[in-house]
Design a protein around this motif. Structure first.
Motif, PDB file in Angstrom:
ATOM      1  N   PRO A 135      38.391  -8.437  -3.893  1.00 21.08           N
ATOM      2  CA  PRO A 135      39.624  -7.773  -3.566  1.00 21.08           C
ATOM      3  C   PRO A 135      39.357  -6.011  -3.813  1.00 21.08           C
ATOM      4  O   PRO A 135      38.287  -5.741  -4.621  1.00 21.08           O
ATOM      5  CB  PRO A 135      40.372  -7.937  -4.785  1.00 21.08           C
ATOM      6  N   ASN A 136      39.576  -5.363  -2.935  1.00 23.27           N
ATOM      7  CA  ASN A 136      39.458  -3.753  -2.871  1.00 23.27           C
ATOM      8  C   ASN A 136      39.593  -3.345  -4.263  1.00 23.27           C
ATOM      9  O   ASN A 136      38.643  -2.525  -4.735  1.00 23.27           O
ATOM     10  CB  ASN A 136      40.205  -3.188  -2.005  1.00 23.27           C
ATOM     11  N   GLU A 137      40.662  -3.538  -5.183  1.00 22.56           N
ATOM     12  CA  GLU A 137      40.832  -3.155  -6.393  1.00 22.56           C
ATOM     13  C   GLU A 137      39.919  -3.531  -7.394  1.00 22.56           C
ATOM     14  O   GLU A 137      39.323  -2.720  -8.236  1.00 22.56           O
ATOM     15  CB  GLU A 137      42.154  -3.563  -6.957  1.00 22.56           C
ATOM     16  N   LEU A 138      39.139  -4.616  -7.264  1.00 23.12           N
ATOM     17  CA  LEU A 138      38.083  -5.203  -8.198  1.00 23.12           C
ATOM     18  C   LEU A 138      36.891  -4.509  -7.670  1.00 23.12           C
ATOM     19  O   LEU A 138      36.088  -4.249  -8.674  1.00 23.12           O
ATOM     20  CB  LEU A 138      37.962  -6.827  -7.965  1.00 23.12           C
ATOM     21  N   CYS A 139      36.580  -4.099  -6.473  1.00 23.03           N
ATOM     22  CA  CYS A 139      35.531  -3.443  -5.996  1.00 23.03           C
ATOM     23  C   CYS A 139      35.456  -2.076  -6.855  1.00 23.03           C
ATOM     24  O   CYS A 139      34.413  -1.567  -7.381  1.00 23.03           O
ATOM     25  CB  CYS A 139      35.384  -3.294  -4.512  1.00 23.03           C
ATOM     26  N   THR A 140      36.682  -1.226  -6.852  1.00 20.46           N
ATOM     27  CA  THR A 140      36.905  -0.026  -7.124  1.00 20.46           C
ATOM     28  C   THR A 140      36.675  -0.171  -8.808  1.00 20.46           C
ATOM     29  O   THR A 140      35.909   0.619  -9.157  1.00 20.46           O
ATOM     30  CB  THR A 140      38.219   0.491  -6.881  1.00 20.46           C
ATOM     31  N   TYR A 141      37.246  -1.101  -9.398  1.00 20.49           N
ATOM     32  CA  TYR A 141      36.849  -1.236 -10.793  1.00 20.49           C
ATOM     33  C   TYR A 141      35.700  -1.177 -11.290  1.00 20.49           C
ATOM     34  O   TYR A 141      35.126  -0.740 -12.183  1.00 20.49           O
ATOM     35  CB  TYR A 141      37.715  -2.619 -11.358  1.00 20.49           C
ATOM     36  N   VAL A 142      34.965  -2.241 -10.414  1.00 17.57           N
ATOM     37  CA  VAL A 142      33.366  -2.414 -10.573  1.00 17.57           C
ATOM     38  C   VAL A 142      32.546  -1.092 -10.766  1.00 17.57           C
ATOM     39  O   VAL A 142      31.760  -0.643 -11.481  1.00 17.57           O
ATOM     40  CB  VAL A 142      32.783  -3.198 -10.015  1.00 17.57           C
ATOM     41  N   TYR A 143      33.025  -0.473  -9.478  1.00 14.87           N
ATOM     42  CA  TYR A 143      32.313   0.879  -9.330  1.00 14.87           C
ATOM     43  C   TYR A 143      32.716   2.016 -10.287  1.00 14.87           C
ATOM     44  O   TYR A 143      31.850   2.576 -10.774  1.00 14.87           O
ATOM     45  CB  TYR A 143      32.576   1.359  -7.860  1.00 14.87           C
TER      46      TYR A 143
END
Length: 243
Positions: A135-143
């Motif tokens: 999910p885009n939000e999880l990608c952003t969280y990881v970054y």
């Protein structure tokens, strides 16, 4: 029998496909998927496109390049002519380049085409919802927690900056940011923003009554408040960093 191009018209599309192709075998499945995507996109954005979308379903990346006259081989490309929006996409056993992304471009370009590429791709990614099944939000969280996050403000304001960053970082971040804007402030304000073509800093102030940097701070807070399991974060890291 020759493998010739055939076409099939639906309410919102003209599908073109080879008579002896996987697309021909699965054309009704493709039609149902794309019409469903079309409805979700237009309902969310509250817009009514004026032109049918020409969809060319190709057997390979090379055929996409040859048929579209694009400069290199690719899985999918959209020509954003508001009067004749056209998509060329690979459809074979290993790659099925259908769904939301290219259709968002073909639909939204009939409304406006912003000069900020980050916003153009962010809108498409909002509907895709995921990057490499994360999910885009999880990608952003990881970054964010890994120190790999890139500034939305810079991505929006500087196309060169956007193009220099890896797609795996810029695309999901902008998809998450678009989701945040639509969820927090509504699609009407977002589509008002989408019409802007020159002064993006002023556009955010005029439409959201906040500076872009201030909205980005709220976006980062929104991302950080989301809860993910350790296993979910580890799985996301594996997909994002190791492909």
């Amino acid at each position: 029998m020759d493998n010739i191009w055939k076409s099939k018209k639906t309410e919102h599309y003209i599908f073109n496909y080879k008579s002896k192709s996987l697309a021909a075998e699965e054309i009704q499945q493709i039609i149902d998927l794309q019409e469903s995507c079309f409805k979700e996109i237009t309902d969310t954005l509250k817009i009514t496109p004026r032109s049918k979308i020409n969809y060319w379903l190709c057997d390979s990346r090379k055929e996409v390049m040859d048929e579209s006259k694009f400069e290199f081989e690719t899985n999918g490309v959209t020509f954003c002519n508001p009067e004749n929006p056209t998509i060329y996409a690979v459809y074979n056993e290993t790659t099925k380049c259908v769904g939301y992304h290219e259709d968002v471009h073909a639909i939204a370009c009939q409304y406006a085409f912003p000069s900020s590429i980050a916003l153009v791709e962010g809108l498409a990614m909002h509907f895709d919802k995921v990057w490499w099944k994360v999910p885009n939000e999880l990608c952003t969280y990881v970054y964010l927690i890994d120190g790999k996050y890139e500034s939305v403000e810079q991505l929006v304001l500087d196309n060169d900056f956007f193009y220099k960053k890896p797609d795996s970082i810029s695309y999901p971040i902008m998809g998450a940011f678009t989701a945040f804007l639509i969820e927090r402030y509504g699609s009407e304000k977002y589509m008002a923003l989408y019409q802007e073509h020159v002064d993006w800093k002023q556009a955010f102030i005029d439409i959201y009554e906040l500076k872009l940097a201030e909205i980005e701070m709220k976006f980062v807070e929104w991302c950080k408040k989301k809860e993910y399991s350790k296993d979910g974060i580890c799985d996301a890291r594996e997909k994002l960093y190791n492909g």
